[in-house]
Design a protein around this motif. Structure first.
Motif, PDB file in Angstrom:
ATOM      1  N   LEU A 116       9.404  29.998  17.639  1.00  0.00           N
ATOM      2  CA  LEU A 116       8.963  28.980  17.098  1.00  0.00           C
ATOM      3  C   LEU A 116       8.144  28.967  16.066  1.00  0.00           C
ATOM      4  N   LEU A 117       8.302  28.466  14.836  1.00  0.00           N
ATOM      5  CA  LEU A 117       7.549  28.328  13.536  1.00  0.00           C
ATOM      6  C   LEU A 117       6.513  27.235  13.760  1.00  0.00           C
ATOM      7  N   ALA A 118       6.967  25.993  14.019  1.00  0.00           N
ATOM      8  CA  ALA A 118       6.121  24.705  13.942  1.00  0.00           C
ATOM      9  C   ALA A 118       6.618  23.537  15.129  1.00  0.00           C
ATOM     10  N   ILE A 119       5.717  22.975  15.644  1.00  0.00           N
ATOM     11  CA  ILE A 119       5.905  21.754  16.303  1.00  0.00           C
ATOM     12  C   ILE A 119       5.301  20.739  15.944  1.00  0.00           C
ATOM     13  N   THR A 120       5.799  19.378  15.566  1.00  0.00           N
ATOM     14  CA  THR A 120       5.163  18.302  14.754  1.00  0.00           C
ATOM     15  C   THR A 120       5.746  17.054  15.331  1.00  0.00           C
ATOM     16  N   TRP A 121       4.833  16.184  15.676  1.00  0.00           N
ATOM     17  CA  TRP A 121       4.887  14.945  16.125  1.00  0.00           C
ATOM     18  C   TRP A 121       5.022  13.877  14.940  1.00  0.00           C
ATOM     19  N   VAL A 122       6.400  13.394  15.096  1.00  0.00           N
ATOM     20  CA  VAL A 122       6.590  12.686  13.733  1.00  0.00           C
ATOM     21  C   VAL A 122       6.946  10.938  14.297  1.00  0.00           C
ATOM     22  N   TYR A 132       1.471  21.692  14.914  1.00  0.00           N
ATOM     23  CA  TYR A 132       0.891  22.929  14.892  1.00  0.00           C
ATOM     24  C   TYR A 132       1.793  23.632  14.200  1.00  0.00           C
ATOM     25  N   THR A 133       1.372  24.684  13.226  1.00  0.00           N
ATOM     26  CA  THR A 133       2.411  25.569  12.181  1.00  0.00           C
ATOM     27  C   THR A 133       1.786  26.807  12.782  1.00  0.00           C
ATOM     28  N   SER A 134       2.611  27.824  12.778  1.00  0.00           N
ATOM     29  CA  SER A 134       2.468  29.218  12.944  1.00  0.00           C
ATOM     30  C   SER A 134       1.708  29.746  11.677  1.00  0.00           C
ATOM     31  N   PRO A 135       0.859  30.740  11.719  1.00  0.00           N
ATOM     32  CA  PRO A 135       0.328  31.239  10.796  1.00  0.00           C
ATOM     33  C   PRO A 135       1.184  32.225   9.723  1.00  0.00           C
ATOM     34  N   SER A 136       2.271  32.524  10.463  1.00  0.00           N
ATOM     35  CA  SER A 136       3.346  33.233   9.887  1.00  0.00           C
ATOM     36  C   SER A 136       4.327  32.709   9.128  1.00  0.00           C
ATOM     37  N   ALA A 137       4.381  31.279   9.411  1.00  0.00           N
ATOM     38  CA  ALA A 137       5.350  30.440   8.805  1.00  0.00           C
ATOM     39  C   ALA A 137       5.428  30.422   7.398  1.00  0.00           C
ATOM     40  N   PRO A 138       6.101  29.855   6.631  1.00  0.00           N
ATOM     41  CA  PRO A 138       6.218  29.574   5.174  1.00  0.00           C
ATOM     42  C   PRO A 138       5.522  28.541   4.813  1.00  0.00           C
ATOM     43  N   VAL A 139       5.027  28.529   3.619  1.00  0.00           N
ATOM     44  CA  VAL A 139       3.646  27.526   3.032  1.00  0.00           C
ATOM     45  C   VAL A 139       4.482  26.366   3.123  1.00  0.00           C
ATOM     46  N   ALA A 140       5.989  26.115   3.010  1.00  0.00           N
ATOM     47  CA  ALA A 140       6.444  24.874   2.926  1.00  0.00           C
ATOM     48  C   ALA A 140       6.220  24.211   4.245  1.00  0.00           C
ATOM     49  N   LEU A 141       5.936  24.925   5.286  1.00  0.00           N
ATOM     50  CA  LEU A 141       5.918  24.154   6.878  1.00  0.00           C
ATOM     51  C   LEU A 141       4.484  23.608   6.867  1.00  0.00           C
ATOM     52  N   MET A 142       3.764  23.954   6.216  1.00  0.00           N
ATOM     53  CA  MET A 142       2.327  23.634   6.577  1.00  0.00           C
ATOM     54  C   MET A 142       1.903  22.151   6.294  1.00  0.00           C
ATOM     55  N   ARG A 143       2.274  21.397   7.122  1.00  0.00           N
ATOM     56  CA  ARG A 143       2.399  19.985   6.662  1.00  0.00           C
ATOM     57  C   ARG A 143       0.840  19.159   7.234  1.00  0.00           C
ATOM     58  N   SER A 144       0.170  18.482   6.555  1.00  0.00           N
ATOM     59  CA  SER A 144      -0.888  17.813   6.914  1.00  0.00           C
ATOM     60  C   SER A 144      -0.566  16.519   7.620  1.00  0.00           C
ATOM     61  N   VAL A 145      -1.516  16.127   8.465  1.00  0.00           N
ATOM     62  CA  VAL A 145      -1.496  14.937   8.993  1.00  0.00           C
ATOM     63  C   VAL A 145      -1.530  13.524   8.121  1.00  0.00           C
ATOM     64  N   TYR A 203      12.680  26.264  14.583  1.00  0.00           N
ATOM     65  CA  TYR A 203      12.827  27.672  14.809  1.00  0.00           C
ATOM     66  C   TYR A 203      13.070  28.772  13.711  1.00  0.00           C
ATOM     67  N   SER A 204      12.914  29.833  13.766  1.00  0.00           N
ATOM     68  CA  SER A 204      12.833  30.794  12.759  1.00  0.00           C
ATOM     69  C   SER A 204      14.325  31.460  13.085  1.00  0.00           C
ATOM     70  N   VAL A 205      15.299  31.467  12.406  1.00  0.00           N
ATOM     71  CA  VAL A 205      16.503  32.125  12.754  1.00  0.00           C
ATOM     72  C   VAL A 205      16.228  33.610  13.142  1.00  0.00           C
ATOM     73  N   ASP A 206      15.663  34.264  12.075  1.00  0.00           N
ATOM     74  CA  ASP A 206      15.615  35.421  12.290  1.00  0.00           C
ATOM     75  C   ASP A 206      14.571  35.831  13.661  1.00  0.00           C
ATOM     76  N   GLY A 207      13.718  35.147  13.891  1.00  0.00           N
ATOM     77  CA  GLY A 207      12.973  35.286  15.258  1.00  0.00           C
ATOM     78  C   GLY A 207      13.998  35.124  16.313  1.00  0.00           C
TER      79      GLY A 207
END
Length: 845
Positions: A116-122, A132-145, A203-207
């Protein structure tokens, strides 16, 4: 009482074998061992291939089973994560979670499950409420509230979850590197039955590959996750093909792929078995068997080829003998062999057929031979003595031969010594050919040549043939000799005047033939070239026709035929002068017919000038006019005078007699000039003229006065036809249309005159272009004749057709077209145009 046992019929295969010739039996006997060896080798190969295919099937079943097991493990892992996200969604729906608690539980899940890379409530407007976004996730997944998701980020899965109200997986998404691909799972939220957003898990496909794939599967196979286009998203696959993969005992690539549920066909699991080493023992065993079989086959084929060569040598000897006998029997030339004493030792069937005596009757005979005519015995005895003594001419000699039925034919004999294999002469070989028919043809050709020469000598035209680039005269008839003598200067002079002499190349000139290398085939295939020239020495106009031909000795020659056309040229010049005078007379007649209308047209500006002058004088006398008013009156008077002058200048230009002068002329200007003159008569007849002239018309190489004459004549005829038809004023219409067209792939400008008259009667349509024939009682019958001559002299065509409304004739349409290409050259534009022969229509002008 004894009984004789009945004869038994041998089986069919024995009967078939006995009917075969010995050579065929030997061949089949040789093929038996060869076939046995090949069958043995095929059986070994089939057995090994069968065992190998069985092994490959078992390996494929194992790959399929293991891949499906790995797919189930991935499926269970995805379903567990999906159930956890659905639990979060239910708590949100029940308002048991706020954004802070949601972020805490999301962080717990992301930390617990590495895929799991990130779980977001939209929310329903794609705005991020918490996550919440995993620290190892790409920068593009770092979304602010408070930020919003674009439709491209969700790849349509957000909309599907909103519409279907069920968890939706997206296709694998990759920004630039396929190895960073991820999956999105949207679990819909509802608030009082309305869509309230989604819980989005990424999800990370590689994970998934690293943490969801069983280790034992990874150890045995090359495993990878692919998208629907076959791109590798995680894992690795083998790419090289096995060596000798086409052999039945080689190890093929074992692979199997299945879609990963519940993602669907967007994510595919593919596994390939690691290749093992080749079956060296099996391959070596098969190679040894193949080598031994090939050696056996080679020995059998060698024996078979040796036997076949012996049979072929025998057959070639028989065939050679039969061929030589057939060649001798099929020859049309008679062959006769004599020994050194003059006795016949051999004759072929052709010789017997020519003379009528058989081989038995001729072989062994001595002179006089039975085929000698009695009256030629002395001559033929002398010929035989010369033949036996070797004094025969190499070109042969001609004799007469008598057939058995008494008829005599002409023959030609060729004698050569007969040499045996040791090089000794054993006699003389004579060949005899019947030349009766060739001799008759030669005599007929000689008579035909005499007749041909007699015809050429009696021609009124000069005919001469000479090689290219030479003054040698190969042939000249009587008229040529009368005009130019017996030398070739006259031929060269005619060719130079006609301009049809090809020029030799000066580069690398051949010292023997200056025209060497020219395309003679193209020259001789070309048509006849004509030219009309004036020969000052003879004071005559000659029509010179030239043609290239191959002379009897193979040289390229040029034939010239010169005909006296002086009387014809005089007649053509007289006809051209008559036509020119007729054109001028036609314009004068047209102006004469329009005289009253022209006078009325001139009366208007003259009356206006008189009135303006009278008014100015009157006001000047009373001193009631200012200088400004006088200038206005004088300006109007000048314009009326200019208008009268323009009418007079147009009439003078139209009726003025002049030589035809084709120039690049503006079509619109020609049409306007013709309308100015023709409209005077049409207004007098109360006929309305409607012109339609297309824009941007190309300029035409024509004589503008002649084209204006055609247009005025057609417009005047249209008005007279309407008056004769008695049409009411509202129906007195004439249309003039000028527009470009394409005719037979050539650009033309078409002039069309339509009237609302009574048309031309059908019985008169064929004669309207005849000279001195007119449909009007007072007409002279030269107008349309001249119009068509003028149009054709400009390489155009004229046509006429009646206009119908049902069966009723409602008018007539005269049209003509002029080509856009400048076929007519302006006078004095080039010397070449002045020397070119004129066509019939150009001479008429």
């Amino acid at each position: 009482m004894s009984h004789t046992p009945p004869a038994t019929t041998p089986p069919w295969w024995k009967r078939w074998w006995r009917r075969l010739p010995p050579s065929r039996q030997d061949r089949f006997a040789t093929l038996g061992p060869l076939l046995a060896v090949l069958l043995f080798l095929a059986a070994i190969v089939v057995a090994i291939a069968y065992l190998r295919f069985e092994e490959i099937d078992r390996e494929r079943e194992a790959v399929t089973r293991d891949v499906e097991y790995a797919q189930q493990r991935l499926r269970l892992r995805l379903l567990e994560r999906q159930e956890q996200l659905m639990r979060l969604a239910r708590e949100i729906d029940n308002q048991a979670l706020d954004t802070e608690e949601f972020a805490f539980q999301a962080e717990t899940l992301v930390s617990q499950f590495p895929e799991l890379l990130a779980i977001t409530w939209v929310d329903s407007r794609r705005r991020v409420l918490s996550g919440y976004t995993s620290p190892s996730a790409p920068v593009a997944l770092m979304r602010s509230v408070g930020s919003s998701l674009s439709p491209s980020e969700t790849d349509g899965s957000f909309d599907l979850a909103r519409d279907l109200r069920q968890p939706i997986y997206s296709r694998p998404l990759a920004d630039n590197d396929p190895r960073s691909a991820r999956l999105m799972l949207h679990v819909p939220l509802s608030e009082q039955g309305r869509f309230a957003g989604t819980v989005m898990g990424e999800y990370s496909v590689d994970g998934l590959m690293r943490f969801g794939m069983p280790p034992e599967i990874m150890a045995r196979y090359a495993v990878a996750l692919l998208d629907d286009s076959g791109t590798v998203l995680a894992g690795s696959l083998q790419t090289a093909e096995p060596v000798l993969s086409f052999l039945p005992w080689s190890t093929p690539s074992l692979e199997h792929e299945v879609p990963v549920s519940p993602v669907g066909n967007g994510l595919i699991l593919k596994a390939q078995g690691y290749r093992t080493s080749q079956d060296i023992v099996g391959s070596g065993f098969v190679g040894v068997i193949g080598a031994l079989s090939a050696l056996t086959v080679w020995m059998l084929i060698g024996t078979w080829r040796h036997t076949r060569r012996r049979v072929q040598a025998q057959q070639a000897l028989v065939a050679e003998t039969n061929f030589r006998r057939a060649m001798e029997n099929s020859m049309l030339t008679g062959m006769r062999a004599l020994d050194m004493q003059g006795r016949i030792t051999y004759v072929n069937p052709a010789f017997c057929s020519m003379t009528g005596w058989t081989e038995a009757e001729l072989v062994g005979r001595t002179a006089p031979f039975p085929y000698w005519p009695e009256e030629d015995h002395e001559l033929l005895h002398a010929r035989l003595e010369d033949e036996l003594n070797g004094r025969s001419t190499p070109g042969g000699f001609e004799v007469r031969v008598r057939r058995r039925n008494g008829t005599v034919f002409d023959a030609r004999m060729y004698v050569s010594p007969l040499i045996d294999p040791k090089g000794h002469q054993t006699g003389w070989m004579t060949s005899m050919t019947d030349i009766t028919e060739p001799k008759r043809i030669r005599e007929e050709l000689s008579a035909s040549y005499e007749r041909f020469t007699t015809v050429l000598e009696s021609l009124d035209s000069a005919v001469s043939v000479a090689p290219l680039g030479s003054e040698e005269l190969l042939f000249a008839n009587k008229m040529y000799r009368l005009w130019f003598g017996t030398r070739g200067q006259g031929h060269r002079h005619l060719v130079d005047l006609a301009g049809n002499q090809p020029q030799p190349s000066m580069d690398d000139a051949d010292p023997v033939d200056a025209f060497a290398g020219m395309p003679t085939g193209t020259l001789t295939d070309a048509g006849v070239e004509n030219a009309e020239v004036f020969v000052q020495e003879l004071d005559r106009w000659l029509e010179v026709r030239t043609r290239y031909l191959t002379w009897v000795d193979g040289r390229l020659a040029q034939m010239v035929i010169a005909s006296d056309i002086t009387p014809r040229r005089a007649a053509e010049e007289q006809a051209a002068r008559q036509t020119e005078r007729a054109q001028t007379a036609s314009r004068l007649i047209t102006m004469g017919e329009m005289a009253s209308s022209v006078a009325h047209e001139l009366n208007q500006p003259l009356t206006a000038i008189s009135n303006y002058c009278t008014g100015i004088i009157s006001r000047l006398q009373e001193q009631r006019i200012s200088p400004e008013e006088m200038l206005v009156a004088l300006d109007k008077t000048a314009r009326q005078a200019q208008r009268a002058g323009q009418i007079i200048q147009r009439i003078r230009a139209f009726v003025k007699r002049s030589e035809p002068n084709p120039t690049l002329s503006d079509v619109a200007q020609m049409v306007n000039n013709a309308i100015e003159l023709a409209d005077i008569e049409l207004r007098r007849q109360q006929v309305r003229l409607t012109p339609y002239v297309a824009a941007r018309l190309p300029a035409l190489m024509v004589d503008p006065i002649l084209i204006e004459q055609v247009l005025i004549n057609l417009l005047k005829n249209a008005g007279e036809s309407i008056v004769q038809a008695g049409r009411p004023l509202g129906e007195r219409l004439v249309e003039l249309r000028v527009a470009p067209r394409q005719l037979d792939g050539e650009g033309v400008v078409e002039f069309e005159v339509r009237d609302s008259g009574k048309g031309v009667p059908d019985e008169m349509i064929e004669r309207i272009y005849e000279a001195f024939y007119s449909t009007k009682s007072e007409g002279m019958g030269i107008g349309l004749k001249l119009c068509r001559s003028i149009v054709e002299s400009h390489h155009g065509r004229m046509r006429m057709e009646n206009l119908y409304n049902g069966t009723e004739v409602t008018g007539c349409c005269f049209s003509f077209w002029i080509p856009v290409a400048p076929r007519l050259q302006p006078q004095g534009s080039s010397d070449t145009a002045a020397n070119e022969p004129l066509t019939d229509t150009e001479r008429a002008r």
